[in-house]
Motif scaffolding. Structure first.
Motif, PDB file in Angstrom:
ATOM      1  N   SER A   4       0.835  -1.199   0.000  1.00 36.27           N
ATOM      2  CA  SER A   4       0.000   0.000   0.000  1.00 36.27           C
ATOM      3  C   SER A   4       0.867   1.244   0.000  1.00 36.27           C
ATOM      4  CB  SER A   4      -0.883   0.037   1.250  1.00 36.27           C
ATOM      5  OG  SER A   4      -1.731  -1.074   1.311  1.00 36.27           O
ATOM      6  N   HIS A   6       0.430   5.639   0.295  1.00 35.82           N
ATOM      7  CA  HIS A   6      -0.453   6.772   0.560  1.00 35.82           C
ATOM      8  C   HIS A   6       0.304   8.067   0.374  1.00 35.82           C
ATOM      9  CE1 HIS A   6      -2.229   3.434   2.873  1.00 35.82           C
ATOM     10  NE2 HIS A   6      -3.375   3.996   2.529  1.00 35.82           N
ATOM     11  N   ARG A  20      -4.263   7.213  -2.496  1.00 36.71           N
ATOM     12  CA  ARG A  20      -3.796   5.894  -2.075  1.00 36.71           C
ATOM     13  C   ARG A  20      -3.701   4.979  -3.280  1.00 36.71           C
ATOM     14  NH1 ARG A  20      -8.986   3.182   1.019  1.00 36.71           N
ATOM     15  NH2 ARG A  20     -10.414   3.384  -0.731  1.00 36.71           N
ATOM     16  N   PHE A  22      -3.735   0.949  -3.846  1.00 38.52           N
ATOM     17  CA  PHE A  22      -4.003  -0.298  -3.145  1.00 38.52           C
ATOM     18  C   PHE A  22      -2.873  -1.303  -3.313  1.00 38.52           C
ATOM     19  CE2 PHE A  22      -8.362   1.262  -3.707  1.00 38.52           C
ATOM     20  CZ  PHE A  22      -8.807   1.158  -2.405  1.00 38.52           C
ATOM     21  N   ASN A  30      -4.867   0.045   3.927  1.00 38.34           N
ATOM     22  CA  ASN A  30      -5.475   0.995   2.999  1.00 38.34           C
ATOM     23  C   ASN A  30      -6.343   1.971   3.770  1.00 38.34           C
ATOM     24  OD1 ASN A  30      -4.544   0.157   0.332  1.00 38.34           O
ATOM     25  ND2 ASN A  30      -5.585  -1.761   0.828  1.00 38.34           N
TER      26      ASN A  30
END
Length: 159
Positions: A4, A6, A20, A22, A30
């Motif tokens: 993940s 971000h 974000r 995935f 997430n």
């Protein structure tokens, strides 16, 4: 990395998640876009605070309680300043919580200001495999370097 990822910005003393990506893994971290988490409670938040002066930090946190959150983060302003100083010196932050590990670093603009933070996070079991943490950190730092360069950031020449 297949983990993940971000991207966040700072909104006062909060980390605001604005993007974000995935994970390709079944077990992943997430956090939804729009989530706000106090900066002192997460790795990206500490990086977002890393270009602030001591006076700016004191002003920002003048009326904010740091001990109201159930985290392993700093519980007072001196501890927060120490954590931010370490983040600034190292150039990245490692955070472990709720069976997950996150690595974060800063995105800089053309003036060298920290304008965003980016992280990679995944389950502790996956991140604990030999060499994964180091490889992931190196890829994250290179990604942040490229994004910062696209924003016009040019690091000062050493020596």
């Amino acid at each position: 990395t297949s983990l993940s990822c971000h991207l966040s910005i700072r909104e006062q003393h909060h980390t605001l998640y604005i993007y974000r990506s995935f994970a390709q893994q079944r077990l992943s971290v997430n956090i939804p876009i729009g989530t706000r988490i106090p900066c002192h409670c997460n790795a990206m938040g500490k990086m977002l605070l890393s270009s602030m002066s001591e006076a700016e930090l004191e002003s920002l946190y003048q009326h904010v309680r740091l001990d109201d959150h159930m985290t392993s983060g700093p519980r007072n302003l001196p501890d927060l300043k120490l954590a931010i100083s370490e983040a600034r010196e190292q150039g990245w932050v490692l955070s472990r919580s709720d069976y997950a590990t996150a690595i974060a670093t800063a995105i800089r603009d053309h003036e060298g200001n920290v304008v965003a933070a980016i992280n990679v996070s995944g389950p502790d079991a996956m991140m604990a495999a030999e060499g994964v943490l180091e490889r992931t950190r190196d890829m994250l730092l290179e990604c942040a370097r490229q994004i910062s360069a696209e924003a016009g950031y040019r690091p000062a020449a050493l020596g």
